[in-house]
Design a protein around this motif. Structure first.
Motif, mmCIF file in Angstrom:
data_model
loop_
_atom_site.group_PDB
_atom_site.id
_atom_site.type_symbol
_atom_site.label_atom_id
_atom_site.label_comp_id
_atom_site.label_asym_id
_atom_site.label_seq_id
_atom_site.Cartn_x
_atom_site.Cartn_y
_atom_site.Cartn_z
ATOM 1 N N SER A 61 -6.868 8.283 0.479
ATOM 2 C CA SER A 61 -7.556 7.106 -0.081
ATOM 3 C C SER A 61 -7.191 6.934 -1.550
ATOM 4 O O SER A 61 -6.929 5.825 -2.008
ATOM 5 N N ILE A 62 -7.177 8.046 -2.285
ATOM 6 C CA ILE A 62 -6.848 7.969 -3.712
ATOM 7 C C ILE A 62 -5.400 7.503 -3.900
ATOM 8 O O ILE A 62 -5.095 6.731 -4.812
ATOM 9 N N LEU A 64 -3.806 5.478 -1.898
ATOM 10 C CA LEU A 64 -3.808 4.028 -1.661
ATOM 11 C C LEU A 64 -4.351 3.283 -2.881
ATOM 12 O O LEU A 64 -3.850 2.218 -3.251
ATOM 13 N N VAL A 65 -5.382 3.869 -3.497
ATOM 14 C CA VAL A 65 -5.956 3.261 -4.708
ATOM 15 C C VAL A 65 -4.873 3.170 -5.788
ATOM 16 O O VAL A 65 -4.678 2.119 -6.409
ATOM 17 N N LEU A 66 -4.137 4.262 -5.962
ATOM 18 C CA LEU A 66 -3.077 4.279 -6.978
ATOM 19 C C LEU A 66 -2.033 3.192 -6.685
ATOM 20 O O LEU A 66 -1.631 2.441 -7.582
ATOM 21 N N VAL A 69 -3.351 -0.222 -7.483
ATOM 22 C CA VAL A 69 -3.429 -0.480 -8.925
ATOM 23 C C VAL A 69 -2.030 -0.775 -9.482
ATOM 24 O O VAL A 69 -1.855 -1.698 -10.283
ATOM 25 N N ILE A 70 -1.041 -0.028 -9.024
ATOM 26 C CA ILE A 70 0.330 -0.275 -9.493
ATOM 27 C C ILE A 70 0.786 -1.683 -9.083
ATOM 28 O O ILE A 70 1.318 -2.440 -9.896
ATOM 29 N N ALA A 96 -9.869 -1.314 -5.322
ATOM 30 C CA ALA A 96 -9.047 -0.903 -6.471
ATOM 31 C C ALA A 96 -8.464 -2.128 -7.176
ATOM 32 O O ALA A 96 -8.424 -2.190 -8.409
ATOM 33 N N ASN A 97 -8.034 -3.115 -6.397
ATOM 34 C CA ASN A 97 -7.479 -4.336 -6.991
ATOM 35 C C ASN A 97 -8.531 -5.080 -7.807
ATOM 36 O O ASN A 97 -8.256 -5.574 -8.904
#
Lengths: 147, 123, 344
Positions: A61-62, A64-66, A69-70, A96-97
């Protein structure tokens, strides 16, 4: 015909073209499903590296969050989202977006009251009501445990 | 790779379906995206609380854990575990503890992204 | 002197002349069907500034300077500026015109501001209160998104009824004189609200105001749609235009083929992803200043009704559940100083 808000809202309905539902829903399905497959791939990747399953799921999950964000920073996430709709909204990447888009946007109003305060302008309610719901649930769970 | 295929398929179908339901809400109701996200998380807490969602995660893996319902489920699980360990205090510590990874990652990466990138016009 | 005609219309006895006009646009506007009407195009949405708010101010400054340059005038030759925009406290106008030394009348009429500024400037001129005035409005896609919708990089989907805020600014210089075109009459709009709450369907929210103002003008002046070459609405977009025609047809006015909309002219709906069409103060302003005024001056159009529509809402009241109140101001522009359907 007497023009009232009711009769006018009927006129508006007739004049307004509908969203392309079939296309929207299938794009949401395919892109949303694709993001979950990517998540699953990361879970297997981390498990392959010897991480226990539950930790691997959190790490996926983290990751995917990264990635979200990128892509937001590279001005790409919103372009995918325009097509994907809920397909990019509902997965954790949408959360995250919403935070990174707000952070980028409000940087122009400074780091404290701009970026820092407004980062949660869309994601805030998710945390407020998610945590509150978990506390209510926890209270019930605790009460049941006392019986 | 082939032995992973059924798991990928399940993740795809369940994840896709949960997103398609979100799209139905966008297209046919007046719910704003923020409302839909909030609704998904709260529903996730509920489904996690009554024990239904953990079964879906067991079945579909990331297909159930990646959508925000999974985030809600994680909150419910965190509270449950914390109460089991700490009793009453767990009601308040469990949710944030379980959500810490996702929220901390999102906010820290967002801060970094804001330092590195500049927003652009659409198109 | 300006005189009252009927309940809503102000008639110009010595019609003010539009002596020059200029417009500035961005990348999307350049790529649209009217791409060549712009005096200045900046493909960078920041206009070389640090923020989009500064970029929008820069656009107003560029538009006013360009209009002055075309008339061969300096800022001190202008007695008053009438300017506005969509942002809180009309900051684009304030900061755009800061340092020019022109007395400012700041106006807010949402997307109707260009018509509002022409109306106010014309009455000032008719009253002899000024001898030259400049009207200017702007809008910027990014500043409007930030203020009214979501952060720019946020992934959201717009329904087909949504409109695209134009990144553009237009300025027009008004003075007494004989140079075509002329402001012959103005009709100040009333606030209309038929209960539309969907901020993604502004055209529908504003169409009743446009219909009401047009009807008021026709009643006050005893004219009809056929008396004019064109009725150009501000930015109702496709949905709003359809509704306007329907509403007026029910009241006995057939606009067919004579009504067009700045929001639909500025972009190519087939190739540009603008949904129902363009919007924003800069949309109507740039189409007027870059396209309609030159056509009137060249006598290709003789009598037109320019009517800019505005949604007078803020995110705060919409979040509180209020419906979208709207307004439309009408300007009767003519290539001739006298004569035509309204000679009295």
């Amino acid at each position: 015909m007497e023009l009232t808000p009711q009769t006018y809202s009927q006129l508006v309905k007739e004049a307004s073209p509908p969203s392309p539902h079939a296309k929207n829903i299938s794009m949401a399905f395919f892109i949303g499903g694709g993001i979950c497959v990517l998540g699953q791939a990361f879970i297997y990747l981390y498990m392959g590296l010897g991480v226990p399953k539950e930790t691997a799921s959190g790490m996926a999950s983290i990751t995917l969050v990264l990635l979200a964000v990128i892509l937001t920073g590279l001005n790409t996430y919103d372009r995918i989202a325009k097509v994907a709709g809920a397909g990019t909204l509902v997965p954790i990447t949408g959360f995250a977006n919403s935070m990174s888009a707000a952070a980028l946007d409000f940087k122009s109003e400074g780091f404290i009251l701009g970026l820092g305060a407004k980062m949660f302008i869309i994601a805030g309610p998710v945390i407020v009501y998610g945590i509150s719901a978990s506390i209510l649930y926890g209270f019930v769970y605790w009460l049941l445990g006392q019986l | 790779m082939l032995e992973f295929f059924p798991a990928f398929l399940k993740a795809f179908l369940v994840g896709g379906l949960l997103c398609a339901i979100g799209q139905l809400l966008i297209d046919f109701t007046k719910f704003t995206p923020a409302r839909i996200l909030t609704g998904y998380v709260v529903t996730g807490v509920f489904l996690g609380g009554i024990g239904l969602y953990p079964k879906l995660v067991e079945f579909a893996g990331a297909g159930a854990s990646v959508p925000l319902l999974g985030f809600g489920n994680l909150l419910a699980k965190g509270v449950r575990d914390a109460i089991d360990q700490q009793g009453f205090l767990g009601i308040f510590t469990g949710g944030f503890t379980a959500a810490a990874g996702g929220i901390a990652a999102a906010l820290f990466f967002s801060l970094l992204a804001a330092l590195l990138f500049k927003p652009k016009e659409k198109n | 002197m300006a005189t009252r005609k009927g309940r809503y219309t102000i008639w110009m006895e010595d019609p003010p002349s539009i002596i020059s006009s200029a417009c500035v646009g961005g990348k999307m506007e350049q790529e649209g069907p009217l791409g060549n009407i712009f005096d200045l195009i900046e493909r960078d949405s920041y206009f070389g500034q640090e923020s989009w708010e500064k970029a929008e101010s820069k656009m107003q400054s560029l538009a006013v300077h360009k209009a002055l340059e075309k008339a061969g005038l300096e800022g001190d030759a202008v007695d008053c500026a009438f300017a506005g925009d969509l942002l809180n406290q009309c900051i684009s106008s304030t900061y755009g015109l800061r340092g020019m030394g022109i007395p400012l009348v700041g106006l807010f009429g949402a997307c109707s501001t260009m018509a509002e500024s022409l109306a106010v400037a014309s009455v000032f001129l008719e009253a002899g209160a000024i001898s030259r005035g400049v009207c200017c409005t702007s809008s910027h896609f990014c500043t409007a998104e930030r203020q009214f919708r979501y952060p720019l990089e946020y992934g959201g989907q717009r329904p087909p009824t949504a409109q695209w805020t134009a990144t553009a600014s237009g300025a027009a210089l008004l003075a007494k004189g004989e140079q075509s075109p002329f402001v012959r009459a103005v009709t100040i709009g009333t606030i209309e609200d038929l209960g539309v709450t969907d901020a993604n369907n502004m055209g529908a929210a504003m169409a009743p105001a446009a219909a009401m103002t047009l009807e008021h003008f026709f009643n006050d002046t005893q004219t009809k749609p056929e008396d004019f070459d064109l009725m150009v609405t501000g930015d109702l977009g496709r949905v709003g235009s359809t509704l306007l025609r329907q509403l007026l047809l029910e009241r006995g006015y057939n606009l067919e083929h004579r009504q067009t909309d700045c929001g639909m002219m500025l972009y190519n709906p087939q190739e540009q992803d603008v949904h129902s069409g363009g919007s924003g103060c800069g949309c109507a302003a740039s189409v007027l200043c870059g396209h309609l005024i030159p056509l009137l001056r060249a006598q290709k159009l003789r009598h037109i009704l320019f009517m800019a529509t505005g949604a007078l809402m803020s995110p705060t009241v919409v979040q509180q559940g209020e419906s979208i109140a709207s307004i439309a101001h009408l300007i009767y522009l003519s290539s001739e100083k006298s004569g035509g359907p309204l000679s009295c």
